[in-house]
Design a protein around this motif. Structure first.
Motif, PDB file in Angstrom:
ATOM      1  N   ARG A 161     -18.276   4.102  -9.130  1.00 28.98           N
ATOM      2  CA  ARG A 161     -16.861   4.431  -8.980  1.00 28.98           C
ATOM      3  C   ARG A 161     -16.510   4.352  -7.499  1.00 28.98           C
ATOM      4  O   ARG A 161     -17.247   4.872  -6.650  1.00 28.98           O
ATOM      5  N   GLU A 162     -15.395   3.720  -7.194  1.00 28.98           N
ATOM      6  CA  GLU A 162     -14.944   3.547  -5.807  1.00 28.98           C
ATOM      7  C   GLU A 162     -13.613   4.275  -5.622  1.00 28.98           C
ATOM      8  O   GLU A 162     -12.640   3.954  -6.306  1.00 28.98           O
ATOM      9  N   PRO A 163     -13.546   5.277  -4.723  1.00 27.93           N
ATOM     10  CA  PRO A 163     -12.286   5.980  -4.516  1.00 27.93           C
ATOM     11  C   PRO A 163     -11.233   5.061  -3.897  1.00 27.93           C
ATOM     12  O   PRO A 163     -11.536   4.264  -3.008  1.00 27.93           O
ATOM     13  N   VAL A 164     -10.019   5.138  -4.394  1.00 27.98           N
ATOM     14  CA  VAL A 164      -8.909   4.382  -3.820  1.00 27.98           C
ATOM     15  C   VAL A 164      -8.315   5.204  -2.680  1.00 27.98           C
ATOM     16  O   VAL A 164      -8.043   6.400  -2.836  1.00 27.98           O
ATOM     17  N   VAL A 165      -8.151   4.581  -1.531  1.00 27.23           N
ATOM     18  CA  VAL A 165      -7.632   5.257  -0.339  1.00 27.23           C
ATOM     19  C   VAL A 165      -6.403   4.512   0.168  1.00 27.23           C
ATOM     20  O   VAL A 165      -6.155   3.364  -0.208  1.00 27.23           O
ATOM     21  N   LEU A 166      -5.651   5.184   1.010  1.00 30.04           N
ATOM     22  CA  LEU A 166      -4.540   4.520   1.690  1.00 30.04           C
ATOM     23  C   LEU A 166      -5.053   4.006   3.021  1.00 30.04           C
ATOM     24  O   LEU A 166      -5.588   4.775   3.830  1.00 30.04           O
ATOM     25  N   ALA A 167      -4.913   2.716   3.257  1.00 27.84           N
ATOM     26  CA  ALA A 167      -5.321   2.107   4.523  1.00 27.84           C
ATOM     27  C   ALA A 167      -4.083   1.836   5.362  1.00 27.84           C
ATOM     28  O   ALA A 167      -3.119   1.226   4.890  1.00 27.84           O
ATOM     29  N   ASP A 220     -10.674  -8.084   1.213  1.00 24.61           N
ATOM     30  CA  ASP A 220     -10.827  -8.337   2.648  1.00 24.61           C
ATOM     31  C   ASP A 220      -9.513  -8.811   3.260  1.00 24.61           C
ATOM     32  O   ASP A 220      -9.159  -8.427   4.384  1.00 24.61           O
ATOM     33  N   ALA A 221      -8.783  -9.655   2.524  1.00 27.64           N
ATOM     34  CA  ALA A 221      -7.498 -10.146   3.040  1.00 27.64           C
ATOM     35  C   ALA A 221      -6.489  -9.014   3.145  1.00 27.64           C
ATOM     36  O   ALA A 221      -5.722  -8.938   4.124  1.00 27.64           O
ATOM     37  N   ILE A 222      -6.473  -8.113   2.158  1.00 31.03           N
ATOM     38  CA  ILE A 222      -5.559  -6.965   2.225  1.00 31.03           C
ATOM     39  C   ILE A 222      -5.887  -6.120   3.453  1.00 31.03           C
ATOM     40  O   ILE A 222      -4.988  -5.731   4.213  1.00 31.03           O
ATOM     41  N   ALA A 223      -7.174  -5.834   3.674  1.00 35.99           N
ATOM     42  CA  ALA A 223      -7.570  -5.032   4.831  1.00 35.99           C
ATOM     43  C   ALA A 223      -7.185  -5.718   6.138  1.00 35.99           C
ATOM     44  O   ALA A 223      -6.725  -5.065   7.089  1.00 35.99           O
ATOM     45  N   ASN A 224      -7.344  -7.031   6.213  1.00 37.09           N
ATOM     46  CA  ASN A 224      -6.983  -7.753   7.437  1.00 37.09           C
ATOM     47  C   ASN A 224      -5.486  -7.724   7.705  1.00 37.09           C
ATOM     48  O   ASN A 224      -5.048  -7.633   8.861  1.00 37.09           O
ATOM     49  N   LEU A 225      -4.697  -7.809   6.643  1.00 37.57           N
ATOM     50  CA  LEU A 225      -3.246  -7.710   6.818  1.00 37.57           C
ATOM     51  C   LEU A 225      -2.861  -6.346   7.360  1.00 37.57           C
ATOM     52  O   LEU A 225      -1.975  -6.230   8.225  1.00 37.57           O
ATOM     53  N   VAL A 226      -3.511  -5.303   6.873  1.00 43.15           N
ATOM     54  CA  VAL A 226      -3.241  -3.957   7.385  1.00 43.15           C
ATOM     55  C   VAL A 226      -3.660  -3.868   8.852  1.00 43.15           C
ATOM     56  O   VAL A 226      -2.932  -3.321   9.689  1.00 43.15           O
ATOM     57  N   ARG A 227      -4.829  -4.404   9.205  1.00 41.94           N
ATOM     58  CA  ARG A 227      -5.292  -4.379  10.598  1.00 41.94           C
ATOM     59  C   ARG A 227      -4.296  -5.052  11.538  1.00 41.94           C
ATOM     60  O   ARG A 227      -4.114  -4.631  12.680  1.00 41.94           O
ATOM     61  N   ARG A 228      -3.651  -6.120  11.042  1.00 45.36           N
ATOM     62  CA  ARG A 228      -2.675  -6.842  11.865  1.00 45.36           C
ATOM     63  C   ARG A 228      -1.328  -6.137  11.938  1.00 45.36           C
ATOM     64  O   ARG A 228      -0.399  -6.616  12.582  1.00 45.36           O
ATOM     65  N   GLY A 229      -1.209  -4.998  11.288  1.00 48.05           N
ATOM     66  CA  GLY A 229       0.010  -4.214  11.383  1.00 48.05           C
ATOM     67  C   GLY A 229       1.119  -4.648  10.451  1.00 48.05           C
ATOM     68  O   GLY A 229       2.282  -4.281  10.643  1.00 48.05           O
ATOM     69  N   LEU A 230       0.780  -5.405   9.383  1.00 45.21           N
ATOM     70  CA  LEU A 230       1.811  -5.880   8.464  1.00 45.21           C
ATOM     71  C   LEU A 230       2.221  -4.838   7.433  1.00 45.21           C
ATOM     72  O   LEU A 230       3.164  -5.047   6.684  1.00 45.21           O
ATOM     73  N   GLY A 231       1.501  -3.725   7.357  1.00 47.61           N
ATOM     74  CA  GLY A 231       1.880  -2.695   6.417  1.00 47.61           C
ATOM     75  C   GLY A 231       0.703  -1.803   6.074  1.00 47.61           C
ATOM     76  O   GLY A 231      -0.331  -1.816   6.748  1.00 47.61           O
ATOM     77  N   VAL A 232       0.881  -1.012   5.011  1.00 49.82           N
ATOM     78  CA  VAL A 232      -0.170  -0.136   4.513  1.00 49.82           C
ATOM     79  C   VAL A 232      -0.554  -0.604   3.111  1.00 49.82           C
ATOM     80  O   VAL A 232       0.178  -1.366   2.475  1.00 49.82           O
ATOM     81  N   ALA A 233      -1.707  -0.151   2.624  1.00 46.21           N
ATOM     82  CA  ALA A 233      -2.176  -0.607   1.317  1.00 46.21           C
ATOM     83  C   ALA A 233      -3.007   0.469   0.637  1.00 46.21           C
ATOM     84  O   ALA A 233      -3.696   1.260   1.301  1.00 46.21           O
ATOM     85  N   LEU A 234      -2.963   0.484  -0.674  1.00 45.95           N
ATOM     86  CA  LEU A 234      -3.868   1.285  -1.495  1.00 45.95           C
ATOM     87  C   LEU A 234      -4.982   0.360  -1.960  1.00 45.95           C
ATOM     88  O   LEU A 234      -4.723  -0.615  -2.672  1.00 45.95           O
ATOM     89  N   LEU A 235      -6.202   0.644  -1.515  1.00 43.76           N
ATOM     90  CA  LEU A 235      -7.319  -0.231  -1.890  1.00 43.76           C
ATOM     91  C   LEU A 235      -8.580   0.584  -2.102  1.00 43.76           C
ATOM     92  O   LEU A 235      -8.726   1.681  -1.570  1.00 43.76           O
ATOM     93  N   PRO A 236      -9.510   0.070  -2.899  1.00 45.35           N
ATOM     94  CA  PRO A 236     -10.751   0.807  -3.146  1.00 45.35           C
ATOM     95  C   PRO A 236     -11.635   0.814  -1.909  1.00 45.35           C
ATOM     96  O   PRO A 236     -11.738  -0.195  -1.205  1.00 45.35           O
ATOM     97  N   ARG A 237     -12.237   1.935  -1.658  1.00 46.58           N
ATOM     98  CA  ARG A 237     -13.171   2.007  -0.532  1.00 46.58           C
ATOM     99  C   ARG A 237     -14.530   1.511  -1.013  1.00 46.58           C
ATOM    100  O   ARG A 237     -15.409   2.263  -1.400  1.00 46.58           O
ATOM    101  N   THR A 238     -14.680   0.194  -0.971  1.00 50.71           N
ATOM    102  CA  THR A 238     -15.939  -0.421  -1.363  1.00 50.71           C
ATOM    103  C   THR A 238     -16.972  -0.202  -0.271  1.00 50.71           C
ATOM    104  O   THR A 238     -16.644   0.123   0.875  1.00 50.71           O
ATOM    105  N   ARG A 239     -18.240  -0.400  -0.615  1.00 46.03           N
ATOM    106  CA  ARG A 239     -19.297  -0.161   0.360  1.00 46.03           C
ATOM    107  C   ARG A 239     -19.248  -1.143   1.515  1.00 46.03           C
ATOM    108  O   ARG A 239     -19.735  -0.852   2.610  1.00 46.03           O
TER     109      ARG A 239
END
Length: 295
Positions: A161-167, A220-239
């Motif tokens: 199970r992977e917890p979903v977090v706000l990035a 990975d693409a969702i996380a990169n978009l967040v890193r670039r400051g394009l917004g926030v996202a709800l995504l699973p905290r995978t290992r």
């Protein structure tokens, strides 16, 4: 094509796809898909399809004794080879995040047990992989738990199970996660995917209206978009999620998980290569994981 020839024999004896499916533990749609593949492979139609019945046509009647001989020969070869040497092809479906982590460890263990079994990893999204297992196109699949009941012919084995977090971008001032979701552009986990449906259901349950910006199904693409400051996202905290450049918010009591598991056809034989790989996957998934982020 041995699997398809076995199904062809069962249909020929029963006279219906549904009845043959019951004998083999397959759905009617899976039997139909196998027969289409066999007819494409042979280049001829084998049945006169009328209503619910499937009577052999002239080509089918000519093919039946040859199919029975072929399947019999294959079964004799397996019994002669014995359990000491196992070879062949194992087809495994896997979503992208599993291919990068749990599947790697599982395959390393599996190859020590079955060095002569070739493994073909089939990539895809959960819904597509589920359909391929049901149709007999792959032997098993690791995917997100479907939001509906599985057919009785398929078995579900939970793995992790992977917890979903706000990035959020690391440079964005810290705020309550609800305020961030309501005020910042939203990078959406594709709502047509099983994981995306969980996110969509969460937003509706929490009655949060987001400002849609981008929608996609690649973590990975969702996380990169967040890193670039394009917004926030709800995504699973995978290992394998790299927290650099991100601020991850736990959702507290409102939190939910993405469940990853294994789907395979019944009956399940733990001694087969598919059964042993399932055990290897369970061990790899049980390895230590990163904990949840602080709120």
């Amino acid at each position: 094509m041995i699997r398809e020839f076995k199904t062809f024999i069962a249909v020929a004896r029963d006279g219906t796809f549904t009845g043959a499916g019951r004998q083999l533990g397959l759905t009617q749609s899976a039997v139909s898909a196998q027969m289409r593949r066999l007819e494409d492979y042979l280049g001829v139609e084998l049945f006169e399809r009328t209503g619910k019945s499937a009577a052999l046509n002239a080509a089918g009647r000519e093919m039946l004794p040859q199919a029975e001989e072929l399947v019999g020969m294959a079964e004799r070869m397996v019994s002669t080879a014995g359990a000491g040497h196992v070879s062949g092809l194992l087809r495994v479906g896997a979503i992208a995040s599993v291919q990068q982590d749990a599947l790697v460890g599982a395959l390393a263990d599996f190859r020590e047990i079955f060095p002569d079994v070739r493994v073909r990893v089939v990539p895809g999204v959960s819904l597509s992989l589920l359909g391929q297992v049901d149709a007999g196109e792959i032997d098993l699949a690791v995917l997100i738990r479907p939001p509906f009941a599985l057919p009785p012919e398929l078995a579900w084995r939970p793995l992790l199970r992977e917890p979903v977090v706000l990035a959020a971008p690391a440079g964005l001032p810290r705020q309550p996660w609800r305020e961030l979701l309501a005020s910042q552009p939203f990078i959406r986990y594709d709502r047509s995917s099983f994981g995306g449906r969980l996110v969509d259901l969460f937003l509706k349950k929490q009655r949060i209206a987001v400002r849609e910006a981008v929608e996609l199904d690649e973590m990975d693409a969702i996380a990169n978009l967040v890193r670039r400051g394009l917004g926030v996202a709800l995504l699973p905290r995978t290992r394998q999620l790299d927290p650099r450049g991100l601020r991850l918010y736990d959702l507290g009591e409102a939190g939910f998980d993405r469940e990853i598991g294994l789907v395979a056809r019944l009956p399940h034989d733990p001694a087969t290569p598919a059964g042993r790989l399932a055990d290897c996957l369970a061990r790899a998934a049980a390895a230590p994981t990163a904990g949840r982020s602080a709120p």
